[in-house]
Design a protein around this motif. Structure first.
Motif, PDB file in Angstrom:
ATOM      1  N   VAL A  72       4.105 -12.173  -5.334  1.00 22.62           N
ATOM      2  CA  VAL A  72       4.398 -10.888  -5.983  1.00 22.62           C
ATOM      3  C   VAL A  72       3.192  -9.951  -5.848  1.00 22.62           C
ATOM      4  N   LEU A  73       1.991 -10.505  -6.057  1.00 14.59           N
ATOM      5  CA  LEU A  73       0.777  -9.682  -5.894  1.00 14.59           C
ATOM      6  C   LEU A  73       0.660  -9.174  -4.446  1.00 14.59           C
ATOM      7  N   PHE A  74       0.941 -10.059  -3.485  1.00 16.00           N
ATOM      8  CA  PHE A  74       0.868  -9.639  -2.074  1.00 16.00           C
ATOM      9  C   PHE A  74       1.919  -8.560  -1.783  1.00 16.00           C
ATOM     10  N   LEU A  75       3.120  -8.711  -2.395  1.00 17.49           N
ATOM     11  CA  LEU A  75       4.192  -7.735  -2.150  1.00 17.49           C
ATOM     12  C   LEU A  75       3.854  -6.357  -2.737  1.00 17.49           C
ATOM     13  N   ILE A  76       3.063  -6.359  -3.802  1.00 20.50           N
ATOM     14  CA  ILE A  76       2.679  -5.075  -4.423  1.00 20.50           C
ATOM     15  C   ILE A  76       1.564  -4.400  -3.618  1.00 20.50           C
ATOM     16  N   VAL A  77       0.511  -5.161  -3.329  1.00 17.91           N
ATOM     17  CA  VAL A  77      -0.653  -4.538  -2.673  1.00 17.91           C
ATOM     18  C   VAL A  77      -0.411  -4.294  -1.180  1.00 17.91           C
ATOM     19  N   GLY A  78       0.433  -5.118  -0.546  1.00 19.73           N
ATOM     20  CA  GLY A  78       0.685  -4.959   0.893  1.00 19.73           C
ATOM     21  C   GLY A  78       1.225  -3.584   1.252  1.00 19.73           C
ATOM     22  N   PRO A  79       2.421  -3.203   0.720  1.00 17.64           N
ATOM     23  CA  PRO A  79       2.952  -1.870   1.028  1.00 17.64           C
ATOM     24  C   PRO A  79       2.049  -0.738   0.533  1.00 17.64           C
ATOM     25  N   LEU A  80       1.413  -0.956  -0.642  1.00 15.02           N
ATOM     26  CA  LEU A  80       0.562   0.102  -1.210  1.00 15.02           C
ATOM     27  C   LEU A  80      -0.569   0.467  -0.244  1.00 15.02           C
ATOM     28  N   PHE A  81      -1.310  -0.531   0.216  1.00 18.87           N
ATOM     29  CA  PHE A  81      -2.423  -0.267   1.134  1.00 18.87           C
ATOM     30  C   PHE A  81      -1.912   0.109   2.525  1.00 18.87           C
ATOM     31  N   GLY A  82      -0.808  -0.532   2.956  1.00 16.82           N
ATOM     32  CA  GLY A  82      -0.260  -0.233   4.281  1.00 16.82           C
ATOM     33  C   GLY A  82       0.182   1.218   4.400  1.00 16.82           C
ATOM     34  N   VAL A  83       0.930   1.705   3.397  1.00 17.02           N
ATOM     35  CA  VAL A  83       1.407   3.091   3.424  1.00 17.02           C
ATOM     36  C   VAL A  83       0.225   4.061   3.328  1.00 17.02           C
ATOM     37  N   THR A  84      -0.721   3.742   2.449  1.00 14.97           N
ATOM     38  CA  THR A  84      -1.885   4.624   2.277  1.00 14.97           C
ATOM     39  C   THR A  84      -2.652   4.775   3.590  1.00 14.97           C
ATOM     40  N   PHE A  85      -2.939   3.648   4.253  1.00 12.89           N
ATOM     41  CA  PHE A  85      -3.706   3.719   5.496  1.00 12.89           C
ATOM     42  C   PHE A  85      -2.891   4.355   6.618  1.00 12.89           C
ATOM     43  N   ALA A  86      -1.564   4.139   6.612  1.00  7.51           N
ATOM     44  CA  ALA A  86      -0.715   4.771   7.630  1.00  7.51           C
ATOM     45  C   ALA A  86      -0.745   6.291   7.487  1.00  7.51           C
ATOM     46  N   ILE A  87      -0.704   6.766   6.249  1.00  5.79           N
ATOM     47  CA  ILE A  87      -0.761   8.218   6.005  1.00  5.79           C
ATOM     48  C   ILE A  87      -2.126   8.771   6.439  1.00  5.79           C
TER      49      ILE A  87
END
Length: 309
Positions: free
Chosen positions: A87-102
């Motif tokens: 659950v922790l990985f599922l929360i931080v994964g998209p959060l950091f992934g989307v941020t860095f993609a932007i």
């Protein structure tokens, strides 16, 4: 249109696409050979497996293996750790992934490949290699972290004996290793957004932040939901390499780092209890299927196009 005509049309369509369909044959064979045929071994979960008697000769015990597991505190521990960490990985994964993609989308295209390569590199490092890097960081006497703590007058930490630190360490490691991979996927999704939306927003006077908030993020959501759904399907399947190699299989850390996959490995390799390991694996697969089906049902209610099926 008559039924006979419909059938003839369907048959002609099948033969017309036969060449394209045949290209799927290697993948179908691979799935059948490596995913479906081994499922015969599921029956081991309902037997007391003996190597000398084989799968079909071992004694049938019904649900006894599952009863043994659910009477055991270990089952609760590995289930809690597996779900909690994922659950922790599922929360931080998209959060950091989307941020860095932007952020990648906003930097000059001249440097995008440099950033992508730099961020993607950790994804290709095996957990065995990372585990040796960890020794350099967390070793009791020679580790960099304990030297820094000692420099400021603190007491050395026995990292491989204190379980409370490891959820944070593993989450930070997951961010370091997987953010580049996630960012590339989300960056590709951003590249697919119609630039007319941004042009219209600029004409209307929208700032960069407003464009990100009202165009980029909403249009990225289907990709985020799809990847999250896949992640939920795997929420009962932990990254074995991460939990086994990074923690050095230290028994002192089991309270926070022992997950279903490491327990199955230990049960089969160290105790030779193939039937218990198979029972845990079947439990893992069934609950994962229920979770992904339930989540997909609710996503379909919210947005039909974002559902997996």
């Amino acid at each position: 249109m008559s039924i006979r005509h419909k059938k003839r049309r369907s048959r002609s369509g099948f033969f017309k696409d036969l060449e394209l369909l045949s290209m799927n044959l290697p993948t179908i064979l691979w799935i059948v050979i490596f995913s479906y045929i081994p499922m015969i071994g599921i029956i081991i979960a309902f037997k007391t497996y003996r190597y000398d008697l084989g799968i079909f000769g071992s004694e049938w015990v019904g649900l006894e293996n599952f009863k043994f597991l659910f009477r055991n505190d270990i089952m609760w521990r590995i289930t809690r750790n597996t779900i909690g960490m994922n659950v922790l990985f599922l929360i931080v994964g998209p959060l950091f992934g989307v941020t860095f993609a932007i952020l990648l989308n906003e930097v000059s295209s001249k440097f995008v490949r440099v950033y992508q390569t730099t961020m993607f590199f950790p994804h290709y490092l095996s957990w065995v290699v990372v585990s040796y890097l960890f020794v350099g960081l967390f070793d009791m006497e020679l580790g960099i972290l304990n030297r820094i703590i000692g420099f400021f007058g603190g007491e050395a930490v026995m990292w491989y004996n204190e379980a409370k630190h490891w959820p944070v360490i593993l989450v930070l490691t997951s961010i370091w290793k997987h953010t580049g991979y996630h960012a590339v996927i989300y960056f590709a999704a951003i590249m697919g957004i119609n630039h007319d939306f941004y042009e219209a927003a600029r004409i209307d006077g929208a700032s960069k932040l407003q464009q990100i908030r009202y165009i980029t993020v909403p249009l990225l959501m289907p990709t985020v939901i799809m990847l999250t759904l896949i992640g939920i399907g795997n929420i009962f399947r932990a990254d074995f390499g991460m939990f086994y190699f990074l923690t050095k299989n230290s028994g002192a850390l089991y309270s926070t780092t022992d997950v279903i996959d490491t327990y199955v490995f230990r049960t089969i390799r160290e105790f030779g209890q193939m039937h218990i390991g198979t029972a845990v694996g079947l439990y893992q697969a069934l609950v994962g299927l229920i979770l992904v089906t339930t989540t997909n049902f609710f996503v379909k209610k919210y947005d039909k196009n974002s559902a997996l099926y």
